[in-house]
Design a protein around this motif. Structure first.
Motif, PDB file in Angstrom:
ATOM      1  N   HIS A  39      -2.028  23.928  -3.385  1.00 27.88           N
ATOM      2  CA  HIS A  39      -1.106  24.420  -2.365  1.00 27.88           C
ATOM      3  C   HIS A  39      -0.530  25.785  -2.736  1.00 27.88           C
ATOM      4  N   MET A  40      -1.133  26.429  -3.756  1.00 27.47           N
ATOM      5  CA  MET A  40      -0.630  27.736  -4.161  1.00 27.47           C
ATOM      6  C   MET A  40      -0.748  28.798  -3.067  1.00 27.47           C
ATOM      7  N   PRO A  41      -1.748  28.714  -2.129  1.00 25.07           N
ATOM      8  CA  PRO A  41      -1.761  29.689  -1.040  1.00 25.07           C
ATOM      9  C   PRO A  41      -0.483  29.685  -0.187  1.00 25.07           C
ATOM     10  N   GLN A  42       0.295  28.569  -0.239  1.00 28.08           N
ATOM     11  CA  GLN A  42       1.550  28.484   0.500  1.00 28.08           C
ATOM     12  C   GLN A  42       2.764  28.910  -0.334  1.00 28.08           C
ATOM     13  N   ASN A  43       2.522  29.278  -1.580  1.00 27.05           N
ATOM     14  CA  ASN A  43       3.603  29.568  -2.515  1.00 27.05           C
ATOM     15  C   ASN A  43       3.718  31.076  -2.720  1.00 27.05           C
ATOM     16  N   LEU A  44       4.849  31.659  -2.366  1.00 25.06           N
ATOM     17  CA  LEU A  44       5.042  33.098  -2.517  1.00 25.06           C
ATOM     18  C   LEU A  44       5.215  33.522  -3.973  1.00 25.06           C
ATOM     19  N   ASP A  45       5.333  32.557  -4.870  1.00 31.62           N
ATOM     20  CA  ASP A  45       5.383  32.886  -6.291  1.00 31.62           C
ATOM     21  C   ASP A  45       4.001  32.938  -6.934  1.00 31.62           C
ATOM     22  N   SER A  46       2.966  32.648  -6.155  1.00 35.79           N
ATOM     23  CA  SER A  46       1.591  32.668  -6.658  1.00 35.79           C
ATOM     24  C   SER A  46       0.785  33.734  -5.924  1.00 35.79           C
ATOM     25  N   LEU A  47      -0.173  34.343  -6.623  1.00 33.95           N
ATOM     26  CA  LEU A  47      -1.062  35.338  -6.016  1.00 33.95           C
ATOM     27  C   LEU A  47      -2.323  34.697  -5.457  1.00 33.95           C
ATOM     28  N   SER A  48      -2.424  33.390  -5.505  1.00 30.28           N
ATOM     29  CA  SER A  48      -3.603  32.664  -5.027  1.00 30.28           C
ATOM     30  C   SER A  48      -3.581  32.524  -3.508  1.00 30.28           C
ATOM     31  N   ASN A 101       9.753  43.300  -3.405  1.00 30.43           N
ATOM     32  CA  ASN A 101       9.267  43.298  -4.794  1.00 30.43           C
ATOM     33  C   ASN A 101       8.046  42.398  -4.985  1.00 30.43           C
ATOM     34  N   SER A 102       7.244  42.240  -3.949  1.00 28.98           N
ATOM     35  CA  SER A 102       6.055  41.386  -4.007  1.00 28.98           C
ATOM     36  C   SER A 102       4.838  42.150  -3.498  1.00 28.98           C
ATOM     37  N   SER A 103       3.704  41.921  -4.134  1.00 31.61           N
ATOM     38  CA  SER A 103       2.446  42.518  -3.675  1.00 31.61           C
ATOM     39  C   SER A 103       1.861  41.789  -2.479  1.00 31.61           C
ATOM     40  N   ILE A 104       2.438  40.643  -2.082  1.00 32.44           N
ATOM     41  CA  ILE A 104       1.853  39.793  -1.036  1.00 32.44           C
ATOM     42  C   ILE A 104       2.068  40.408   0.341  1.00 32.44           C
ATOM     43  N   TYR A 105       0.965  40.499   1.084  1.00 33.27           N
ATOM     44  CA  TYR A 105       0.994  41.020   2.455  1.00 33.27           C
ATOM     45  C   TYR A 105       0.904  39.893   3.483  1.00 33.27           C
ATOM     46  N   SER A 106       0.052  38.895   3.216  1.00 32.27           N
ATOM     47  CA  SER A 106      -0.039  37.690   4.038  1.00 32.27           C
ATOM     48  C   SER A 106      -0.443  36.534   3.143  1.00 32.27           C
ATOM     49  N   LEU A 107      -0.247  35.305   3.616  1.00 27.22           N
ATOM     50  CA  LEU A 107      -0.491  34.134   2.786  1.00 27.22           C
ATOM     51  C   LEU A 107      -1.203  33.045   3.579  1.00 27.22           C
ATOM     52  N   GLY A 108      -1.587  31.977   2.862  1.00 29.64           N
ATOM     53  CA  GLY A 108      -2.252  30.855   3.507  1.00 29.64           C
ATOM     54  C   GLY A 108      -3.731  31.080   3.740  1.00 29.64           C
ATOM     55  N   HIS A 109      -4.410  31.757   2.790  1.00 25.89           N
ATOM     56  CA  HIS A 109      -5.846  32.035   2.910  1.00 25.89           C
ATOM     57  C   HIS A 109      -6.635  31.177   1.918  1.00 25.89           C
ATOM     58  N   ARG A 110      -7.878  30.865   2.286  1.00 26.70           N
ATOM     59  CA  ARG A 110      -8.718  30.065   1.408  1.00 26.70           C
ATOM     60  C   ARG A 110      -9.646  30.918   0.560  1.00 26.70           C
ATOM     61  N   ASN A 111     -10.490  31.763   1.205  1.00 23.94           N
ATOM     62  CA  ASN A 111     -11.477  32.534   0.444  1.00 23.94           C
ATOM     63  C   ASN A 111     -11.882  33.770   1.235  1.00 23.94           C
ATOM     64  N   PRO A 112     -11.052  34.813   1.261  1.00 18.75           N
ATOM     65  CA  PRO A 112     -11.361  36.021   2.039  1.00 18.75           C
ATOM     66  C   PRO A 112     -12.653  36.680   1.564  1.00 18.75           C
ATOM     67  N   GLN A 113     -13.437  37.180   2.530  1.00 19.31           N
ATOM     68  CA  GLN A 113     -14.731  37.795   2.220  1.00 19.31           C
ATOM     69  C   GLN A 113     -14.892  39.220   2.729  1.00 19.31           C
ATOM     70  N   GLY A 114     -14.107  39.627   3.701  1.00 21.59           N
ATOM     71  CA  GLY A 114     -14.236  40.977   4.231  1.00 21.59           C
ATOM     72  C   GLY A 114     -13.035  41.339   5.069  1.00 21.59           C
ATOM     73  N   MET A 115     -12.746  42.632   5.157  1.00 28.74           N
ATOM     74  CA  MET A 115     -11.628  43.075   5.983  1.00 28.74           C
ATOM     75  C   MET A 115     -11.956  44.424   6.590  1.00 28.74           C
ATOM     76  N   PRO A 161       1.546  41.584   8.876  1.00 37.36           N
ATOM     77  CA  PRO A 161       2.329  41.542   7.629  1.00 37.36           C
ATOM     78  C   PRO A 161       3.317  40.389   7.610  1.00 37.36           C
ATOM     79  N   GLY A 162       3.310  39.670   6.482  1.00 38.98           N
ATOM     80  CA  GLY A 162       4.262  38.592   6.274  1.00 38.98           C
ATOM     81  C   GLY A 162       3.909  37.275   6.917  1.00 38.98           C
ATOM     82  N   LYS A 163       2.772  37.185   7.626  1.00 40.11           N
ATOM     83  CA  LYS A 163       2.418  35.964   8.344  1.00 40.11           C
ATOM     84  C   LYS A 163       1.655  34.985   7.454  1.00 40.11           C
ATOM     85  N   ASN A 164       1.714  33.711   7.860  1.00 44.55           N
ATOM     86  CA  ASN A 164       1.099  32.609   7.129  1.00 44.55           C
ATOM     87  C   ASN A 164      -0.066  32.060   7.951  1.00 44.55           C
ATOM     88  N   TYR A 165      -1.267  31.983   7.338  1.00 44.26           N
ATOM     89  CA  TYR A 165      -2.484  31.584   8.050  1.00 44.26           C
ATOM     90  C   TYR A 165      -2.898  30.136   7.750  1.00 44.26           C
TER      91      TYR A 165
END
Length: 364
Positions: free
Chosen positions: A180-189, A209-223, A249-253
């Motif tokens: 469940h680390m993709p849901q945790n803003l303290d993790s980069l996973s 103070n966070s590098s996180i742009y969006s969260l709740g991803h499984r395995n990104p492959q392209g952007m 920005p800031g959204k949860n997927y």
């Protein structure tokens, strides 16, 4: 090398079959192999015998390709150079290693290359971002600018790209299907990260103070980004429910709580594939050299096609641009409007021929 491609199944642009997609309530058939085309003047082979290539980056006169086991290969004047630009030592795991590559927006002047690397430390897997300085196809310097991204045997993400804002965007994967680390803003996973070109955190990121742009991803492959500056992400699902997401920005997927859509707490995918086609790299085509009916182009691994995609309200369509070369990992656009793709038949899931893997150029 620049030889004309003579591989059964190459389909020129606009000689397509079409099928339509809705969200995951309907099954998506994997396309059947198309009739072979014995010769195709629209596609060239620029390199052969690449070993598990993962990502492409293009400058004005060179093409850089990462190989999973640690080499950065250079194609110059349509020729694969014998000596790699760099030989790194990543962890040897199934879907980790030397993965994404991106060139600095001012690469022609500063010669900076960025790569995503899986490594092992004290029995744990991690990922880091290296900034490499090159000169005349040789490594001059390499330093870690961002570290301790949780690693995985199977789902590291690893895609890098500079956005229109000249910030470095990074897709990271989850460490396991149950995590469940993709849901945790303290993790980069399971995140999209946004960084300055030196690896520091931009002051205007959505979380302080966070590098996180969006969260709740499984395995990104392209952007990719469209002409309005909107960001799109291709993402691998488990055995189904691959996603294309419009990233805000800031959204949860949603991963792992949601796949594709259905929970009002999370953002819905704009496209969902059931069964999986294993999407790879994706781009918004901004050139005029190739005649396309849609704006987006996406590689696929399991479905072994290069597609053009049209995202519209409620219903989306996709058509085949290229098929018959096996698994396709990444696609990029060159300054002249050509498309470059790498195959991925040596990745342990494909059926390589004696000359795989290949770098191909689609000219029209």
């Amino acid at each position: 090398m620049d030889k004309k491609l003579r591989i059964a199944g190459i389909i020129a642009a606009l000689s397509f079959s079409i099928f339509y997609l809705t969200f995951s309530s309907n099954s998506l058939p994997i396309p059947e192999p198309l009739s072979p085309v014995p010769e195709n003047n629209s596609v060239d082979i620029l390199a052969e015998n690449l070993d598990e290539p993962r990502s492409i980056a293009i400058s004005d006169d060179r093409i850089f390709v990462t190989e999973k086991d640690g080499l950065i290969r250079v194609i110059q004047n349509n020729t694969l150079l014998d000596e790699p630009l760099a030989a790194l030592r990543p962890a040897k795991v199934f879907d980790g290693g030397l993965l994404g590559i991106a060139l600095h927006p001012d690469f022609s002047n500063n010669h900076l290359i960025y790569v995503f690397l899986t490594y092992e430390e004290n029995g744990e897997l991690w990922n880091k971002i290296l900034q490499i300085t090159e000169s005349e196809n040789k490594l001059v310097d390499a330093k870690t600018i961002f570290d301790k991204i949780p690693g995985s045997v199977f789902t590291n993400g690893g895609f890098l790209k500079f956005g229109p804002d000249k910030k470095l965007y990074v897709g990271t994967g989850t460490v396991s299907e149950s995590s469940h680390m993709p849901q945790n803003l303290d993790s980069l996973s399971g995140k999209i990260l946004r960084l300055n070109d030196d690896g520091t955190i931009p002051t205007d990121n959505p979380f302080p103070n966070s590098s996180i742009y969006s969260l709740g991803h499984r395995n990104p492959q392209g952007m990719t980004w469209d002409d309005k500056g909107q960001m799109y992400l291709s993402e691998l699902g488990p055995e189904k429910n691959d996603e294309i997401n419009l990233i805000k920005p800031g959204k949860n997927y949603g991963w792992p709580e949601q796949q594709c859509s259905g929970n009002g707490k999370y953002e819905n995918a704009i496209m969902c594939y059931d069964p999986s086609i294993e999407p790879g790299g994706i781009l918004y085509y901004s050139g005029d050299k190739i005649s396309l009916e849609a704006d987006f182009v996406m590689a696929s691994l399991r479905a072994t096609n290069l597609y053009q995609l049209d995202f519209s309200e409620g219903l989306s369509s996709q058509k085949t641009i290229l098929s018959g070369v096996g698994r396709i990992r990444d696609v990029v656009q060159s300054p002249d409007g050509s498309l470059y793709v790498i195959t991925s038949n040596t990745d342990g899931k494909g059926f390589p021929d004696s000359m795989d893997d290949k770098l191909l150029r689609i000219k029209k």
